[in-house]
Design an enzyme around this catalytic site. Structure first.
Site, short mmCIF file in Angstrom:
data_model
loop_
_atom_site.label_atom_id
_atom_site.label_comp_id
_atom_site.label_asym_id
_atom_site.label_seq_id
_atom_site.Cartn_x
_atom_site.Cartn_y
_atom_site.Cartn_z
N ASP A 205 0.96 -1.32 0.04
CA ASP A 205 0.00 -0.13 0.03
C ASP A 205 0.95 1.21 -0.06
O ASP A 205 2.06 1.08 -0.18
CB ASP A 205 -0.88 -0.04 1.32
N ASP A 207 1.36 4.68 2.45
CA ASP A 207 0.99 5.29 3.55
C ASP A 207 1.38 6.73 3.53
O ASP A 207 2.50 7.34 3.36
CB ASP A 207 1.80 4.59 4.75
N ASP A 310 -3.21 4.37 2.84
CA ASP A 310 -3.51 4.76 4.05
C ASP A 310 -3.31 6.27 4.56
O ASP A 310 -2.33 6.55 4.01
CB ASP A 310 -2.89 3.73 5.22
N1 CTP Z 1 0.50 0.85 11.46
C1 CTP Z 1 0.11 1.17 12.63
N2 CTP Z 1 -1.41 0.79 12.71
C2 CTP Z 1 -2.05 0.03 11.94
C3 CTP Z 1 -1.49 -0.39 10.68
C4 CTP Z 1 -0.30 0.19 10.38
O1 CTP Z 1 0.58 1.86 13.24
N3 CTP Z 1 -3.35 0.10 12.26
C5 CTP Z 1 2.13 1.35 11.08
C6 CTP Z 1 2.92 -0.09 11.13
O2 CTP Z 1 3.18 -0.23 12.57
C7 CTP Z 1 3.95 0.50 10.27
C8 CTP Z 1 3.30 1.25 9.51
O3 CTP Z 1 2.07 1.79 9.94
O4 CTP Z 1 4.85 0.83 11.00
C9 CTP Z 1 3.21 0.97 7.99
O5 CTP Z 1 2.33 -0.30 7.94
P1 CTP Z 1 2.20 -1.18 6.86
O6 CTP Z 1 1.47 -0.22 5.57
O7 CTP Z 1 1.11 -2.30 6.92
O8 CTP Z 1 3.58 -1.87 6.07
P2 CTP Z 1 4.73 -1.06 5.56
O9 CTP Z 1 5.99 -1.27 6.41
O10 CTP Z 1 4.40 0.04 4.85
O11 CTP Z 1 4.88 -2.21 4.36
P3 CTP Z 1 4.04 -2.50 3.11
O12 CTP Z 1 4.93 -2.20 1.87
O13 CTP Z 1 3.76 -4.06 2.91
O14 CTP Z 1 2.90 -1.51 3.11
MN MN Z 2 2.72 0.43 3.75
MN MN Z 3 -0.35 0.86 5.47
#
Ligand code: CTP
Ligand code: MN
Ligand code: MN
Ligand code: MN
Length: 386
Positions: A205, A207, A310
């Site tokens: 995703d 963020d 997000d």
């Molecule tokens: N996070 C959070 N609360 C949530 C979801 C995510 O605090 N409900 C934080 C996670 O702890 C992380 C950050 O948001 O530090 C990013 O999470 P995520 O998008 O799931 O993972 P990524 O590290 O960005 O990896 P990916 O490439 O898979 O998105």
């Molecule tokens: Mn992410």
């Molecule tokens: Mn995320």
């Protein structure tokens, strides 16, 4: 067979991931990919403790600045439990681990991975469905289960959402988000967080963390952003949560809860195929022209793809904590909080840092200040890929 034990540099003795620099992708991808499978399998079984043990081993190997050639080189390294060491030894000696291969081909692992790969489906729901014999999307669709709105969107866009988001797509989404945020609140700041801030070339995703230099101006901002995105036809799905965080005399919220309480939105964006950052910028100046071009360049009859995004809104006073908390990796976050509690008697969240000995909150306006409060050497975002 047995090489000389290599003297481990001081930082390798660091047993918390937040004490180490962990670049992407690391020099031991064969080993870390294998340990990641075992961690994931444990997590999908609901065995958090076991999952964490494999994640810590994986994190340690990710941080090594050279490729491990033989088991002797593992001597003196922290974080590696007996089980992980056995798996690593297998991989080093045979190039393959039978346990990892069996895990990957097990019906349970395959079904659980498929089902939790649906946006909106967590381990508990997937487990319930698997117990009922559901192992495929087709079986789920004919099962008669009623799905919530998130799960319906997850199923509808399953293929798109399981295709990694590229750096270029993330940049295109950034341009879209910045355009919308600045149009609804001039002066607001948009910061790319998550894996892309850590320098990853792809992600599941994109963020974003959004704030405004004047405290209070950010209140209610998420709803304005969503309304604007919707009016421009850029959203396929969104679920918004309002801010429920209040500082309390008892310390940084419930320290056991890893869930933060910002205004935020879990969404699915509609990203046109030909949306390089340049094209997206053009689209905002001349939407009509780019829409026509996109239709012409569309492949498979569909000129766009779905992308998970997000959005999190933070007051400026909490921004440094929010940025640290939303940059990840998940293991890096967990380890930073564990360090805070165990080594410093502090509780760290994405909102604040509370010193239990001094019984007060410690302010910070940058990530560097938070690391300093914690007595940790600063680790830049690109070094947080534990
Ligand atoms: N996070 C959070 N609360 C949530 C979801 C995510 O605090 N409900 C934080 C996670 O702890 C992380 C950050 O948001 O530090 C990013 O999470 P995520 O998008 O799931 O993972 P990524 O590290 O960005 O990896 P990916 O490439 O898979 O998105
Ligand atoms: Mn992410
Ligand atoms: Mn995320
Ligand atoms: Mn992910």
């Amino acid at each position: 067979q047995q090489g000389d034990p290599v003297e481990a540099p001081a930082f390798l003795a660091a047993s918390y991931a937040c004490q180490r620099n962990t670049p992407q992708p690391g020099h031991n991808t064969l080993l870390t990919a294998a340990l990641s499978v075992l961690a994931e399998s444990a997590e999908l079984n609901g065995d958090e403790g076991r999952g964490l043990a494999f994640r810590r081993s994986e994190g340690l190997l990710r941080s090594l600045d050279r490729r491990v050639q033989g088991p002797a080189e593992l001597r003196g390294l922290p974080c590696l439990g007996d089980h992980s060491r056995r798996v690593i030894q297998d991989l080093l000696e045979n190039g393959v681990s039978s346990e990892v291969e069996e895990t990957k081909s097990s019906p349970r692992y395959k079904a659980m991975k498929l089902l939790t790969g649906i946006f909106g489906v967590g381990v508990k729901t997937a487990k319930r469905w698997f117990t009922e014999g559901i192992c495929s999307l087709a079986q789920l669709e004919t099962s008669g289960h009623s799905l919530n709105a998130a799960q319906q969107a997850g199923l509808k866009y399953y293929t798109d959402l399981n295709q990694p988001v590229s750096r270029e797509e993330a940049d295109a989404v950034s341009v879209m988000v910045e355009g919308v945020v600045h149009s609804v609140l001039p002066g607001a700041r948009v910061t790319l967080a998550g894996g892309f801030r850590r320098g990853k070339m792809s992600g599941h995703d994109v963020d974003f963390l959004i704030t405004h230099p004047d405290e209070g101006k950010e209140e209610g901002l998420i709803h304005k952003i969503i309304a604007c995105l919707e009016s421009r036809g850029l959203l396929l799905y969104q679920q918004t949560t309002r801010n429920t965080y209040r500082e309390s005399a008892k310390g940084a919220g419930r320290p056991s809860s890893s869930m933060d309480r910002f205004e935020r939105c879990f969404s699915i964006f509609k990203l046109t195929n030909d949306s390089s950052p340049e094209d997206t910028r053009r689209a905002q100046q001349d939407p009509e022209r780019v829409r026509v071009e996109a239709d012409q360049t569309g492949s498979g009859g569909r000129p766009w793809r779905a992308v998970r995004v997000d959005l999190v809104v933070s007051p400026i006073s909490q921004f440094a904590f929010a940025l640290l908390g939303w940059t990840g990796s998940k293991l890096f976050e967990r380890e930073t909080r564990r360090w805070a509690v165990r080594e410093r008697s502090m509780s760290l969240s994405s909102h604040a840092l509370y010193d239990r000995n001094q019984e007060r909150y410690l302010r910070a306006s940058s990530e560097e200040e938070i690391f300093a409060h914690l007595g940790l050497e600063y680790v830049s975002p690109t070094g947080r890929n534990a």
